[in-house]
Design a protein around this motif. Structure first.
Motif, PDB file in Angstrom:
ATOM      1  N   THR A  49      -7.578  28.663  -0.500  1.00 25.64           N
ATOM      2  CA  THR A  49      -8.030  28.837   0.887  1.00 25.64           C
ATOM      3  C   THR A  49      -8.738  30.167   1.105  1.00 25.64           C
ATOM      4  O   THR A  49      -9.536  30.300   2.014  1.00 25.64           O
ATOM      5  N   ASP A  50      -8.453  31.160   0.287  1.00 20.63           N
ATOM      6  CA  ASP A  50      -9.017  32.500   0.446  1.00 20.63           C
ATOM      7  C   ASP A  50      -9.725  32.868  -0.856  1.00 20.63           C
ATOM      8  O   ASP A  50      -9.069  33.119  -1.865  1.00 20.63           O
ATOM      9  N   ASP A  52     -13.749  34.247  -2.860  1.00 18.11           N
ATOM     10  CA  ASP A  52     -15.111  34.780  -2.796  1.00 18.11           C
ATOM     11  C   ASP A  52     -15.843  34.289  -4.042  1.00 18.11           C
ATOM     12  O   ASP A  52     -15.370  33.379  -4.724  1.00 18.11           O
ATOM     13  N   SER A  53     -16.977  34.883  -4.339  1.00 18.41           N
ATOM     14  CA  SER A  53     -17.785  34.409  -5.462  1.00 18.41           C
ATOM     15  C   SER A  53     -17.080  34.552  -6.811  1.00 18.41           C
ATOM     16  O   SER A  53     -17.448  33.869  -7.770  1.00 18.41           O
ATOM     17  N   THR A  78     -11.547  20.136  -3.943  1.00 20.72           N
ATOM     18  CA  THR A  78     -12.315  21.365  -3.788  1.00 20.72           C
ATOM     19  C   THR A  78     -12.691  21.598  -2.330  1.00 20.72           C
ATOM     20  O   THR A  78     -13.239  20.707  -1.691  1.00 20.72           O
ATOM     21  N   PRO A  79     -12.395  22.790  -1.798  1.00 22.46           N
ATOM     22  CA  PRO A  79     -12.797  23.095  -0.415  1.00 22.46           C
ATOM     23  C   PRO A  79     -14.322  23.013  -0.268  1.00 22.46           C
ATOM     24  O   PRO A  79     -15.061  23.445  -1.160  1.00 22.46           O
ATOM     25  N   GLU A  80     -14.783  22.469   0.832  1.00 22.30           N
ATOM     26  CA  GLU A  80     -16.225  22.336   1.066  1.00 22.30           C
ATOM     27  C   GLU A  80     -16.914  23.695   1.021  1.00 22.30           C
ATOM     28  O   GLU A  80     -18.034  23.816   0.545  1.00 22.30           O
ATOM     29  N   LYS A  81     -16.238  24.747   1.496  1.00 25.82           N
ATOM     30  CA  LYS A  81     -16.842  26.087   1.481  1.00 25.82           C
ATOM     31  C   LYS A  81     -17.098  26.563   0.048  1.00 25.82           C
ATOM     32  O   LYS A  81     -18.063  27.277  -0.210  1.00 25.82           O
ATOM     33  N   LEU A  82     -16.253  26.169  -0.883  1.00 27.34           N
ATOM     34  CA  LEU A  82     -16.465  26.539  -2.288  1.00 27.34           C
ATOM     35  C   LEU A  82     -17.660  25.770  -2.852  1.00 27.34           C
ATOM     36  O   LEU A  82     -18.484  26.337  -3.572  1.00 27.34           O
ATOM     37  N   ARG A  83     -17.780  24.502  -2.513  1.00 27.70           N
ATOM     38  CA  ARG A  83     -18.937  23.718  -2.951  1.00 27.70           C
ATOM     39  C   ARG A  83     -20.228  24.307  -2.387  1.00 27.70           C
ATOM     40  O   ARG A  83     -21.229  24.399  -3.081  1.00 27.70           O
ATOM     41  N   GLU A  84     -20.182  24.715  -1.120  1.00 25.64           N
ATOM     42  CA  GLU A  84     -21.360  25.314  -0.487  1.00 25.64           C
ATOM     43  C   GLU A  84     -21.729  26.633  -1.181  1.00 25.64           C
ATOM     44  O   GLU A  84     -22.894  26.907  -1.440  1.00 25.64           O
ATOM     45  N   LEU A  85     -20.727  27.445  -1.480  1.00 24.76           N
ATOM     46  CA  LEU A  85     -20.962  28.704  -2.187  1.00 24.76           C
ATOM     47  C   LEU A  85     -21.605  28.424  -3.554  1.00 24.76           C
ATOM     48  O   LEU A  85     -22.551  29.120  -3.954  1.00 24.76           O
TER      49      LEU A  85
END
Length: 102
Positions: A49-50, A52-53, A78-85
């Motif tokens: 949940t927390d 960075d790159s 996989t969190p969507e934010k990680l896929r977006e990153l």
């Protein structure tokens, strides 16, 4: 087989320690999977949940390590934010090959 899990927090300050802990487990899991005539080493990101790159760096290292052993890393939950990153950094296809994209 339960597979491996990423920690809830994966940021620059803890990435080296996380990899030091994960690498041997990943190597053992890959060996076990291959011994059972499997090809995929499963890694769950459900608890992540927390991040960075540095999470991407760790995942790319994990994928490379699996590949060197003849296995494929399969990421799940996989969190969507990680896929977006990963898309922003241009590495999404390395972690989620198009044929396996969900």
């Amino acid at each position: 087989m339960s597979g491996l899990k990423l920690p809830a927090r994966l940021r620059m300050d803890g990435a080296r320690a996380a990899w030091a802990q994960m690498s041997p487990a990943l190597r053992a899991e890959a060996a076990q999977v291959l011994a059972a005539a499997g090809r995929e080493v499963r890694l769950s990101a459900a608890e992540l949940t927390d991040f960075d790159s540095s999470a991407l760096s760790l995942l790319l290292s994990a994928a490379r390590q699996c590949s060197e052993q003849g296995a494929t890393l399969k990421l799940s939950d996989t969190p969507e934010k990680l896929r977006e990153l990963a898309r922003v950094y241009g590495v999404a296809e390395l972690l989620w090959p198009p044929a396996a994209a969900v």
